[in-house]
Design an enzyme around this catalytic site. Sequence first.
Site, PDB file in Angstrom:
ATOM      1  N   VAL A  24     -24.068  14.039  24.951  1.00  0.00           N
ATOM      2  CA  VAL A  24     -23.883  13.093  25.963  1.00  0.00           C
ATOM      3  C   VAL A  24     -24.155  11.408  25.105  1.00  0.00           C
ATOM      4  O   VAL A  24     -25.410  11.994  25.101  1.00  0.00           O
ATOM      5  CB  VAL A  24     -24.742  13.889  26.835  1.00  0.00           C
ATOM      6  CG1 VAL A  24     -24.558  12.868  28.386  1.00  0.00           C
ATOM      7  CG2 VAL A  24     -24.481  15.564  27.735  1.00  0.00           C
ATOM      8  N   ALA A  32     -29.733  -6.699  29.700  1.00  0.00           N
ATOM      9  CA  ALA A  32     -30.002  -7.884  29.908  1.00  0.00           C
ATOM     10  C   ALA A  32     -31.899  -7.445  30.351  1.00  0.00           C
ATOM     11  O   ALA A  32     -31.708  -6.584  30.676  1.00  0.00           O
ATOM     12  CB  ALA A  32     -29.667  -9.198  30.593  1.00  0.00           C
ATOM     13  N   LYS A  60     -32.439 -14.380  27.147  1.00  0.00           N
ATOM     14  CA  LYS A  60     -32.442 -14.841  28.106  1.00  0.00           C
ATOM     15  C   LYS A  60     -33.442 -16.160  29.091  1.00  0.00           C
ATOM     16  O   LYS A  60     -34.324 -15.524  28.866  1.00  0.00           O
ATOM     17  CB  LYS A  60     -31.788 -13.632  28.726  1.00  0.00           C
ATOM     18  CG  LYS A  60     -31.865 -13.540  29.999  1.00  0.00           C
ATOM     19  CD  LYS A  60     -31.878 -12.713  31.025  1.00  0.00           C
ATOM     20  CE  LYS A  60     -32.012 -12.922  32.001  1.00  0.00           C
ATOM     21  NZ  LYS A  60     -32.079 -11.535  32.690  1.00  0.00           N
ATOM     22  N   PRO A  78     -33.666 -18.998  37.160  1.00  0.00           N
ATOM     23  CA  PRO A  78     -34.805 -19.197  35.035  1.00  0.00           C
ATOM     24  C   PRO A  78     -35.847 -17.786  35.361  1.00  0.00           C
ATOM     25  O   PRO A  78     -36.535 -18.563  36.440  1.00  0.00           O
ATOM     26  CB  PRO A  78     -35.285 -20.667  35.633  1.00  0.00           C
ATOM     27  CG  PRO A  78     -35.226 -20.810  36.738  1.00  0.00           C
ATOM     28  CD  PRO A  78     -34.364 -20.474  37.660  1.00  0.00           C
ATOM     29  N   GLN A 145     -49.975  -9.095  33.490  1.00  0.00           N
ATOM     30  CA  GLN A 145     -49.057 -11.096  33.339  1.00  0.00           C
ATOM     31  C   GLN A 145     -50.018 -12.265  33.799  1.00  0.00           C
ATOM     32  O   GLN A 145     -50.243 -11.681  35.374  1.00  0.00           O
ATOM     33  CB  GLN A 145     -47.869 -10.498  33.994  1.00  0.00           C
ATOM     34  CG  GLN A 145     -47.140 -11.845  33.634  1.00  0.00           C
ATOM     35  CD  GLN A 145     -46.542 -12.240  34.315  1.00  0.00           C
ATOM     36  OE1 GLN A 145     -45.500 -11.327  35.024  1.00  0.00           O
ATOM     37  NE2 GLN A 145     -45.135 -13.143  34.298  1.00  0.00           N
ATOM     38  N   VAL A 180     -29.413  20.340  26.205  1.00  0.00           N
ATOM     39  CA  VAL A 180     -30.471  21.322  26.550  1.00  0.00           C
ATOM     40  C   VAL A 180     -28.929  21.607  27.612  1.00  0.00           C
ATOM     41  O   VAL A 180     -28.481  20.708  28.420  1.00  0.00           O
ATOM     42  CB  VAL A 180     -31.487  19.993  27.949  1.00  0.00           C
ATOM     43  CG1 VAL A 180     -31.857  21.366  28.969  1.00  0.00           C
ATOM     44  CG2 VAL A 180     -32.131  19.654  27.080  1.00  0.00           C
ATOM     45  N   THR A 341     -32.624  -5.450  36.325  1.00  0.00           N
ATOM     46  CA  THR A 341     -34.067  -4.565  36.990  1.00  0.00           C
ATOM     47  C   THR A 341     -33.965  -3.091  36.282  1.00  0.00           C
ATOM     48  O   THR A 341     -34.487  -2.710  36.683  1.00  0.00           O
ATOM     49  CB  THR A 341     -33.909  -4.531  37.796  1.00  0.00           C
ATOM     50  OG1 THR A 341     -32.764  -3.893  39.180  1.00  0.00           O
ATOM     51  CG2 THR A 341     -34.501  -5.736  38.903  1.00  0.00           C
ATOM     52  N   TYR A 439     -41.099 -18.229  43.052  1.00  0.00           N
ATOM     53  CA  TYR A 439     -40.473 -19.017  42.571  1.00  0.00           C
ATOM     54  C   TYR A 439     -38.853 -18.150  42.357  1.00  0.00           C
ATOM     55  O   TYR A 439     -37.316 -19.355  42.793  1.00  0.00           O
ATOM     56  CB  TYR A 439     -40.476 -18.962  41.029  1.00  0.00           C
ATOM     57  CG  TYR A 439     -39.628 -18.924  39.875  1.00  0.00           C
ATOM     58  CD1 TYR A 439     -39.242 -18.763  39.739  1.00  0.00           C
ATOM     59  CD2 TYR A 439     -41.493 -18.129  39.254  1.00  0.00           C
ATOM     60  CE1 TYR A 439     -38.630 -17.673  38.176  1.00  0.00           C
ATOM     61  CE2 TYR A 439     -41.187 -17.007  38.733  1.00  0.00           C
ATOM     62  CZ  TYR A 439     -40.017 -16.775  37.821  1.00  0.00           C
ATOM     63  OH  TYR A 439     -39.517 -16.273  37.161  1.00  0.00           O
TER      64      TYR A 439
HETATM   65  C1  LIG Z   1     -22.822  -0.659  34.545  1.00  0.00           C
HETATM   66  C2  LIG Z   1     -24.236  -1.093  34.549  1.00  0.00           C
HETATM   67  C3  LIG Z   1     -24.865  -1.533  34.198  1.00  0.00           C
HETATM   68  C4  LIG Z   1     -26.236  -1.945  33.615  1.00  0.00           C
HETATM   69  N1  LIG Z   1     -27.133  -3.638  33.056  1.00  0.00           N
HETATM   70  C5  LIG Z   1     -28.382  -3.120  32.842  1.00  0.00           C
HETATM   71  C6  LIG Z   1     -28.933  -5.011  31.928  1.00  0.00           C
HETATM   72  O1  LIG Z   1     -27.772  -5.679  31.778  1.00  0.00           O
HETATM   73  N2  LIG Z   1     -30.303  -4.943  32.103  1.00  0.00           N
HETATM   74  C7  LIG Z   1     -31.197  -3.283  32.200  1.00  0.00           C
HETATM   75  O2  LIG Z   1     -32.571  -3.477  32.543  1.00  0.00           O
HETATM   76  N3  LIG Z   1     -30.270  -2.133  33.242  1.00  0.00           N
HETATM   77  C8  LIG Z   1     -29.341  -2.022  33.610  1.00  0.00           C
HETATM   78  N4  LIG Z   1     -28.681  -1.483  33.594  1.00  0.00           N
HETATM   79  C9  LIG Z   1     -29.100  -0.073  33.745  1.00  0.00           C
HETATM   80  C10 LIG Z   1     -29.772   0.795  32.608  1.00  0.00           C
HETATM   81  O3  LIG Z   1     -28.022   1.781  31.927  1.00  0.00           O
HETATM   82  C11 LIG Z   1     -30.867   1.458  31.897  1.00  0.00           C
HETATM   83  O4  LIG Z   1     -32.221   0.438  31.821  1.00  0.00           O
HETATM   84  C12 LIG Z   1     -30.523   2.189  30.289  1.00  0.00           C
HETATM   85  O5  LIG Z   1     -30.357   1.588  29.621  1.00  0.00           O
HETATM   86  C13 LIG Z   1     -30.686   3.594  30.896  1.00  0.00           C
HETATM   87  O6  LIG Z   1     -31.495   4.374  30.313  1.00  0.00           O
HETATM   88  P1  LIG Z   1     -31.373   5.857  30.681  1.00  0.00           P
HETATM   89  O7  LIG Z   1     -31.916   7.125  29.850  1.00  0.00           O
HETATM   90  O8  LIG Z   1     -31.765   5.916  31.978  1.00  0.00           O
HETATM   91  O9  LIG Z   1     -29.670   6.631  31.305  1.00  0.00           O
HETATM   92  P2  LIG Z   1     -28.942   6.856  30.131  1.00  0.00           P
HETATM   93  O10 LIG Z   1     -28.682   5.604  29.029  1.00  0.00           O
HETATM   94  O11 LIG Z   1     -28.084   7.520  30.420  1.00  0.00           O
HETATM   95  O12 LIG Z   1     -29.433   8.483  28.844  1.00  0.00           O
HETATM   96  C14 LIG Z   1     -29.487   9.564  28.985  1.00  0.00           C
HETATM   97  C15 LIG Z   1     -29.876   9.992  28.022  1.00  0.00           C
HETATM   98  O13 LIG Z   1     -30.250  11.658  28.444  1.00  0.00           O
HETATM   99  C16 LIG Z   1     -29.495  12.235  27.174  1.00  0.00           C
HETATM  100  N5  LIG Z   1     -29.248  13.748  27.548  1.00  0.00           N
HETATM  101  C17 LIG Z   1     -28.194  13.680  29.374  1.00  0.00           C
HETATM  102  N6  LIG Z   1     -27.691  14.598  29.166  1.00  0.00           N
HETATM  103  C18 LIG Z   1     -28.804  15.879  27.962  1.00  0.00           C
HETATM  104  C19 LIG Z   1     -28.436  17.165  27.993  1.00  0.00           C
HETATM  105  N7  LIG Z   1     -28.420  18.069  28.555  1.00  0.00           N
HETATM  106  N8  LIG Z   1     -29.402  17.432  26.773  1.00  0.00           N
HETATM  107  C20 LIG Z   1     -30.394  17.077  25.779  1.00  0.00           C
HETATM  108  N9  LIG Z   1     -30.205  15.627  26.193  1.00  0.00           N
HETATM  109  C21 LIG Z   1     -29.156  14.748  27.521  1.00  0.00           C
HETATM  110  C22 LIG Z   1     -28.153  11.773  26.803  1.00  0.00           C
HETATM  111  O14 LIG Z   1     -27.504  11.824  25.056  1.00  0.00           O
HETATM  112  C23 LIG Z   1     -28.996  10.324  26.777  1.00  0.00           C
HETATM  113  O15 LIG Z   1     -29.775   9.617  25.595  1.00  0.00           O
HETATM  114  C24 LIG Z   1     -27.130  -0.526  33.686  1.00  0.00           C
HETATM  115  C25 LIG Z   1     -26.713   0.314  34.355  1.00  0.00           C
HETATM  116  C26 LIG Z   1     -25.805   0.526  34.680  1.00  0.00           C
HETATM  117  C27 LIG Z   1     -24.720   1.415  34.369  1.00  0.00           C
END
Ligand SMILES: Cc1cc2nc3c(=O)[nH]c(=O)nc-3n(C[C@H](O)[C@H](O)[C@H](O)COP(=O)(O)OP(=O)(O)OC[C@H]3O[C@@H](n4cnc5c(N)ncnc54)[C@H](O)[C@@H]3O)c2cc1C
Length: 497
Positions: A24, A32, A60, A78, A145, A180, A341, A439
């Site tokens: 997965v 960003a 950034k 900014p 901060q 899992v 965010t 701001y």
């Molecule tokens: C299109 C898009 C753009 C984004 N851009 C930004 C941005 O510019 N800046 C920002 O701050 N945030 C952004 N985000 C949000 C960002 O994706 C999250 O902040 C972060 O990267 C996501 O991390 P996560 O760990 O929550 O989820 P995921 O990256 O989905 O990670 C999930 C984890 O769970 C594990 N996992 C899942 N199921 C199982 C299982 N059954 N067994 C074992 N492991 C499992 C996977 O291996 C993986 O490591 C964006 C999101 C999207 C959808």
Amino acid sequence: MTATYLKAAFGDRIQVTLVESEQVTRIGVGEATFSTVRHFFDFLGLDEADWLPKCAGGYKLGIRFQNWSKPGEHFYHPFERLRVVDGFSLADWWLELGDRSQPFDRQCFITTALCDAKRSPRMLGGSLFASGLDGSLGRSTLQEQRDQFPYAYHFDADAVAQYLAEYGVKRGVRHVVDDVLAVEQDERGWIDHVRTRGHGDLRGDLFIDCTGFRGMLINQTLGVEFESFADVLPNNRAVALRVPREEATEMDPYTSATAMSSGWMWTIPLFRRNGTGYVYSDEYISADEAEAELRAAVGPGAEDAEANHIRMRIGRNKQGWSGNCVAIGLAYAFVEPLESTGIFFIQYAIEQLVRHFPDENWDPQLRLDYNERMHRVVEGVREFLVLHYKAARREDTPYWKEAKARKAPDSLLQRLEMASSHLLDDETIFPFYHGFENYSWNAMNLGLGIIPPTSRPAIRHIAPDNAKREFARLKAEADELVAALPSCYEYLASIND
Ligand SMILES: Cc1cc2nc3c(=O)[nH]c(=O)nc-3n(C[C@H](O)[C@H](O)[C@H](O)COP(=O)(O)OP(=O)(O)OC[C@H]3O[C@@H](n4cnc5c(N)ncnc54)[C@H](O)[C@@H]3O)c2cc1C
């Protein structure tokens, strides 16, 4: 982020196991951040000069909003607080003294000149342009901060996750790469253990659900209800492209958010490639049309890039912490990528978890307080994002026309009414901590076109000399910095060698 931080916070007094699947994959779009993410890296004791080049990182200084009012127009949000003169912000003074034929942001902030000139915030050699902010803050948190740090990072989120996992292992995190398969509950309905494919049953006291949009523990197992924000934030899909920039010797020190026919497009410059993507609502455009529009906007560089189509779950869980499970990241909440965010929510959640960390008594008040804070931080960001669509002046497609008419929180509508009379301040923006200061609200309102017709009456009773001097000083400082600082590319190339 969570595993490594908990270990850094509590050391050997707790044991942390990080379970990640190889099958997965992570969401992993180039990402960003907020400028306050420096507290996270400083808390862990990580040095930017080491981790940033390993994660294809860039700087950034803010977000450039392009075409949100009319084609060809842009303004910046900014990382810079507004200066204050005789008790009123420079934006208040701009309403009286500024040149209204020119954008407000270029007259009231220094950073916007650095963005236009694509400058690095650091001199060759490493010193920061804003003096006094250079040193590590050590084990500090978001709550401490004081100063506005002038930049955040762009980075490859996958590489950062990998880097942090390796660093966590060095500090004592057990890293299990496995799937899992099932989550088992005890007689209270709390989580007892997770069943893995190759490592048997993994038991623990507290389980952190970081499984992304699927919410495997918090939603699928514990059944916590997810509250959608689709009524106010309709974007529910994204399509992303990784665009190589191998030969380029220029690099933007900002995220771009460019309005498109049915949403907006991000451009996140990493070292040697751009992360780009189109965030849209499938009510207005199909996935194929969105991909075609994105490819046309990116141009020839995207020809060989494979499109990554992503469904987004926009909203939040009614509780982030239920029983002995805390959901962090996309498993808890997401309000679409505008204003970056996601990682900020993760950082805030981790800090609040440390602050409200339970013992064997599981005091319910700690959980309630944690949940309330997480609820509010998301609420504030939700309002701030809805503002972007309400205030945008584009009306050339059904998407943008309906953005004006769409439902919005009443509290936001009241704030917008006030903002069309006079500028918002700390008392009139969303009242709880949500990562954005006055701001930011003013940069967006004035940038998008919610501009009071006149200055505050009080300003007209104060001699303008000090404010005029400050505008002149700001312009001179900006010119000096543009002349002295290296380009963003030049600086990053120097630390990537
Ligand atoms: C299109 C898009 C753009 C984004 N851009 C930004 C941005 O510019 N800046 C920002 O701050 N945030 C952004 N985000 C949000 C960002 O994706 C999250 O902040 C972060 O990267 C996501 O991390 P996560 O760990 O929550 O989820 P995921 O990256 O989905 O990670 C999930 C984890 O769970 C594990 N996992 C899942 N199921 C199982 C299982 N059954 N067994 C074992 N492991 C499992 C996977 O291996 C993986 O490591 C964006 C999101 C999207 C959808």
